[in-house]
Design a protein around this motif. Structure first.
Motif, PDB file in Angstrom:
ATOM      1  N   VAL A  67       8.150  63.994  45.586  1.00 23.90           N
ATOM      2  CA  VAL A  67       8.297  62.968  46.642  1.00 23.90           C
ATOM      3  C   VAL A  67       8.698  61.594  46.088  1.00 23.90           C
ATOM      4  O   VAL A  67       9.206  60.760  46.837  1.00 23.90           O
ATOM      5  CB  VAL A  67       7.024  62.815  47.518  1.00 23.90           C
ATOM      6  N   ARG A  68       8.510  61.407  44.766  1.00 29.73           N
ATOM      7  CA  ARG A  68       8.832  60.103  44.172  1.00 29.73           C
ATOM      8  C   ARG A  68      10.321  59.781  44.400  1.00 29.73           C
ATOM      9  O   ARG A  68      11.189  60.588  44.134  1.00 29.73           O
ATOM     10  CB  ARG A  68       8.530  60.140  42.668  1.00 29.73           C
ATOM     11  N   ASP A  69      10.590  58.609  44.964  1.00 30.64           N
ATOM     12  CA  ASP A  69      11.962  58.129  45.197  1.00 30.64           C
ATOM     13  C   ASP A  69      12.760  58.951  46.218  1.00 30.64           C
ATOM     14  O   ASP A  69      13.966  58.754  46.346  1.00 30.64           O
ATOM     15  CB  ASP A  69      12.790  58.080  43.892  1.00 30.64           C
ATOM     16  N   ALA A  70      12.123  59.928  46.882  1.00 31.62           N
ATOM     17  CA  ALA A  70      12.888  60.732  47.850  1.00 31.62           C
ATOM     18  C   ALA A  70      13.271  59.882  49.056  1.00 31.62           C
ATOM     19  O   ALA A  70      12.500  59.028  49.501  1.00 31.62           O
ATOM     20  CB  ALA A  70      12.063  61.937  48.295  1.00 31.62           C
ATOM     21  N   ASP A  71      14.473  60.108  49.599  1.00 32.43           N
ATOM     22  CA  ASP A  71      14.923  59.410  50.811  1.00 32.43           C
ATOM     23  C   ASP A  71      14.552  60.201  52.065  1.00 32.43           C
ATOM     24  O   ASP A  71      14.616  59.679  53.177  1.00 32.43           O
ATOM     25  CB  ASP A  71      16.452  59.247  50.785  1.00 32.43           C
ATOM     26  N   LEU A  72      14.227  61.475  51.884  1.00 35.59           N
ATOM     27  CA  LEU A  72      13.877  62.334  53.015  1.00 35.59           C
ATOM     28  C   LEU A  72      12.928  63.419  52.512  1.00 35.59           C
ATOM     29  O   LEU A  72      13.182  64.039  51.478  1.00 35.59           O
ATOM     30  CB  LEU A  72      15.158  62.990  53.567  1.00 35.59           C
ATOM     31  N   LEU A  73      11.822  63.647  53.263  1.00 41.75           N
ATOM     32  CA  LEU A  73      10.900  64.733  52.922  1.00 41.75           C
ATOM     33  C   LEU A  73      11.101  65.865  53.925  1.00 41.75           C
ATOM     34  O   LEU A  73      11.121  65.626  55.137  1.00 41.75           O
ATOM     35  CB  LEU A  73       9.431  64.287  52.999  1.00 41.75           C
ATOM     36  N   VAL A  74      11.228  67.082  53.426  1.00 41.23           N
ATOM     37  CA  VAL A  74      11.415  68.237  54.304  1.00 41.23           C
ATOM     38  C   VAL A  74      10.238  69.175  54.112  1.00 41.23           C
ATOM     39  O   VAL A  74      10.010  69.694  53.014  1.00 41.23           O
ATOM     40  CB  VAL A  74      12.749  68.961  53.965  1.00 41.23           C
ATOM     41  N   MET A  75       9.472  69.376  55.188  1.00 40.62           N
ATOM     42  CA  MET A  75       8.304  70.262  55.122  1.00 40.62           C
ATOM     43  C   MET A  75       8.789  71.687  55.409  1.00 40.62           C
ATOM     44  O   MET A  75       9.163  71.998  56.540  1.00 40.62           O
ATOM     45  CB  MET A  75       7.271  69.867  56.178  1.00 40.62           C
ATOM     46  N   ALA A  76       8.767  72.545  54.366  1.00 41.58           N
ATOM     47  CA  ALA A  76       9.377  73.871  54.504  1.00 41.58           C
ATOM     48  C   ALA A  76       8.368  75.004  54.375  1.00 41.58           C
ATOM     49  O   ALA A  76       8.747  76.146  54.148  1.00 41.58           O
ATOM     50  CB  ALA A  76      10.479  74.029  53.456  1.00 41.58           C
ATOM     51  N   THR A  77       7.085  74.702  54.537  1.00 41.83           N
ATOM     52  CA  THR A  77       6.084  75.766  54.509  1.00 41.83           C
ATOM     53  C   THR A  77       6.004  76.401  55.906  1.00 41.83           C
ATOM     54  O   THR A  77       6.632  75.934  56.847  1.00 41.83           O
ATOM     55  CB  THR A  77       4.685  75.207  54.177  1.00 41.83           C
ATOM     56  N   SER A  78       5.174  77.432  56.009  1.00 41.77           N
ATOM     57  CA  SER A  78       4.820  77.947  57.331  1.00 41.77           C
ATOM     58  C   SER A  78       3.995  76.877  58.055  1.00 41.77           C
ATOM     59  O   SER A  78       3.557  75.895  57.434  1.00 41.77           O
ATOM     60  CB  SER A  78       3.991  79.227  57.173  1.00 41.77           C
TER      61      SER A  78
END
Ligand code: NAD
Ligand code: G3P
Length: 331
Positions: A67-78
């Protein structure tokens, strides 16, 4: 753009492969064996075998690194993984998240224990963050193979909708914006239950007329449930509604449809889930959907029939007979 994809199941891996054509992607997994196969064989042996991931992609089991420096977080779990992973992200970046990157959910369902929609789970766990979802007809294997696909990028936060389009609308993928987050999430959740129903119907050999009736009445059921929660009716005629319903109910790549086909053959749900190797969100969220509908005073006969079958209260044939025996009503 720097994108963190949290969860390396079939869909997280496929979307990461797509996004990595344009962006700097890091894929996070809690599963050491999955990471080992990604690093050494360049494939996700457990969830998406035979598909090579690009060498430009980063892999990690460290959430802070992803997550460090990410411009977008995508939650890809169930759906089951959403809350624990979001809480772990919040612990890394505590406080109000309104200045932090938005979060996109890929999961389709309602949280089993609370009946909350994914954006509600994320909103509670990550206060202040813009949340959205990417949904619509999309089998992971086809997306990973670079075949054409059209999805809905939904958020009430306009900036996040645009960011999602920037992240995913390229190559063989089109991403259409929507502000109806509730409708898009409900379409994605309930089509999984309808796919269990349609698989069961097809497994019993009940014919194409019956399948079409289930799809059509299933769409009516999804629309009723959604509108009772403020969704817009036209959303259910779009990609996250009828588009995903048709794909999942009729496409043999669907895990939910497969559950229905095997239930019709007399296999026990326990055995089916033990050998499926992936999540079947329609099974996981069906009790919460039926409970929520009861609380809202909305009738969901197909979902109730699926629940009776997966809870072992009715056999597949008895459930069909119960649906057919309902009193006549206006369409
Ligand atoms: N596979 C598809 O074609 C597809 C397409 C669109 C949407 N989806 C949706 O995306 C979601 C994920 O699907 P998938 O196909 O990747 O499932 P999958 O069964 O292949 O993988 C599930 C993933 O969730 C992770 N997970 C589960 N519980 C967790 C927890 N408590 N903490 C952390 N991680 C956890 C697993 O480790 C794994 O990475 C589902 O909600 C599904 O409905 C799937
Ligand atoms: O394999 P399923 O049944 O989980 O469906 C996968 C996707 O949601 C289809 O859009």
């Amino acid at each position: 753009m720097k994108i963190a994809i949290l969860g390396a199941g079939a869909w997280g891996t496929a979307l990461a492969i797509h996004a990595a054509q344009r962006h700097d992607v890091t894929l996070w997994s809690r599963n050491a064996q999955v990471l080992e196969s990604l690093r050494t064989a360049g494939t996700n042996q457990r969830y998406l075998p035979d598909v090579k991931v690009p060498s430009s992609m980063g892999f990690t089991d460290r959430l802070d690194e992803a997550v460090r420096d990410a411009d977008l977080l995508v939650m890809a779990t169930s759906v089951a993984g959403l809350e624990p992973v979001a809480q772990a992200v919040q612990a890394l970046q505590p406080g109000d998240g309104s200045a932090l990157p938005g979060v996109v959910c890929l999961a389709k369902g309602l949280q089993a224990s609370t009946g909350r929609l994914p954006h509600q789970v994320l909103g509670d766990a990550l206060p202040g963050r813009a949340v959205g979802c990417l949904s619509g007809p999309s089998f992971a294997q086809e997306v990973a193979a670079g075949l054409p696909v059209a999805l809905t990028a939904a958020s009430t936060d306009e900036a996040l909708s645009h960011r999602m389009v920037q992240a995913f609308h390229h190559g063989a993928m089109r991403a259409y914006r929507s502000a109806d987050l509730v409708g898009v999430e409900i379409g994605g959740a309930l089509k999984n239950i309808m796919a269990v129903a349609t698989g069961t119907c097809d497994g019993l050999g009940l014919g194409l007329n019956a399948r079409s009736a289930l799809l059509t009445r299933g769409l009516a059921e999804i629309t009723r449930f959604g509108m009772a929660q403020g969704a817009q009716a036209e959303t259910f005629l779009g990609l996250a509604g009828v588009g995903d319903l048709v794909l999942t109910c009729t496409g043999d790549l669907s895990r939910n449809r497969r559950v229905g086909l095997l239930l019709a053959k007399g296999q026990s749900l326990t055995d089916i889930l033990a050998t499926l190797g992936h999540v079947a969100e329609g099974v996981a969220c069906c009790p919460a959907v039926v409970a929520r509908a009861q609380a809202l005073g909305v009738d969901l006969p197909i979902s109730r029939a699926v629940l009776a079958v997966i809870e072992g209260r009715l056999s597949p044939r008895e459930a069909v007979a119960a649906l057919l025996a309902r009193e006549p009503r206006a369409e």
